[in-house]
Design an enzyme around this catalytic site. Structure first.
Site, PDB file in Angstrom:
ATOM      1  CG  ASN A 132      -3.651 -11.738  13.273  1.00 30.55           C
ATOM      2  OD1 ASN A 132      -3.328 -10.395  13.189  1.00 30.55           O
ATOM      3  ND2 ASN A 132      -4.064 -12.463  12.228  1.00 30.55           N
TER       4      ASN A 132
ATOM      5  CG  HIS B 191      -2.163  -1.124   1.320  1.00 34.33           C
ATOM      6  ND1 HIS B 191      -2.746  -1.752   2.387  1.00 34.33           N
ATOM      7  CD2 HIS B 191      -2.543  -1.887   0.183  1.00 34.33           C
ATOM      8  CE1 HIS B 191      -3.500  -2.546   1.944  1.00 34.33           C
ATOM      9  NE2 HIS B 191      -3.545  -2.780   0.339  1.00 34.33           N
TER      10      HIS B 191
ATOM     11  CB  CYS C 140       4.708  14.719 -13.639  1.00 34.92           C
ATOM     12  SG  CYS C 140       5.754  15.152 -12.312  1.00 34.92           S
TER      13      CYS C 140
HETATM   14 ZN    ZN Z   1       4.692  16.627 -11.265  1.00 35.56          ZN
END
Ligand code: ZN
Length: 246
Positions: free
Chosen positions: A214, A118, A129
């Protein structure tokens, strides 16, 4: 024979160990779990703050939470469970960790092969970008939120928000390790978040022993776990390590 010793013997006998970890193992480090309904998530509804659409709609609002989250994560120190896994890698038994956590504590504890299902909150990614930048290199306090210096789009932590896909490469690597391992530790994970929850099943069907640690039973417990420790991993792993060292 006691169960701790039995697992230690299996580790030495089987050699290729992989650990699959979730938020439960960072609770002892002071990081609240999503599902526990405590800490940050009492204050912030995850669906309102951890969904990519919410971020795109209002990065400023989400960044108020992200700064607080970063404070919690940067202040956290590895737990006894993290430290034990670091040692298990150094001894040559643990080949990889597949984690759902985004806190980077496995790396702090010295593990080098960490597949982050994750993502990692200590890194930022540009939503325009996709440039990646270390969190500490960015003035994250810049108001209202940090932006990319190449394309000026908002930066967000490089973690998988709700509504975003798991990075393909990490998924492929995780599946590979699950298939290859001879023993898989499953710890601190509720086993209900898919596709990550498929990994123990994949390991099991490939012949691995499943060692689950757990605090509560999970869907794995009665179906695929060969060992089940209903304790904190910070209690169990150091006991197992004593026998591994012996
Ligand atoms: Zn950027």
């Amino acid at each position: 024979m006691d169960k701790y010793r039995e697992v230690a013997d299996l580790i030495k006998e089987r050699g290729y160990v992989v650990a699959f970890t979730g938020s439960g193992i960072s609770v002892d480090s002071g990081i609240p779990t999503f599902r526990g309904g405590q800490g940050l998530w009492e204050k912030y509804d995850p669906m309102e703050y951890a969904h990519i659409d919410a971020f795109r709609r209002n990065p400023e609002k989400v960044w108020n939470m992200l700064r607080e989250m970063a404070g919690v994560i940067f202040a956290a120190r590895p737990s006894a469970a993290h430290v034990a896994l670091g040692e298990l890698e150094k001894m040559g038994f643990l080949k990889a960790i597949i984690t759902q956590n985004v806190d980077g504590l496995h790396q702090t504890a010295g593990n080098s092969t960490v597949i982050e299902y994750h993502g990692n909150h200590r890194r930022l990614i540009c939503v325009g970008c996709s440039a990646k930048i270390d969190f500490t290199e960015v003035e994250a306090r810049v108001l209202p939120y940090p932006i990319c210096d190449r394309c000026f789009a908002p930066l967000k932590p490089d973690v998988v928000f709700f509504g975003e896909p798991i990075p393909m490469l990490d998924m492929i690597r995780a599946n590979e390790e699950a298939r290859k391992c001879k023993l898989m530790f499953v710890m601190g994970t509720s086993g209900v978040v898919y596709p990550a929850a498929d990994l123990p099943h994949l390991a099991h069907s490939s012949g691995a022993k499943i060692v689950e640690i757990n605090m509560e039973e999970t869907p794995f417990t009665s179906s695929i776990s060969h060992f089940f420790f209903k304790e904190s991993a910070s209690e169990v792993l150091p006991k197992i390590m004593e026998y591994v060292r012996a």
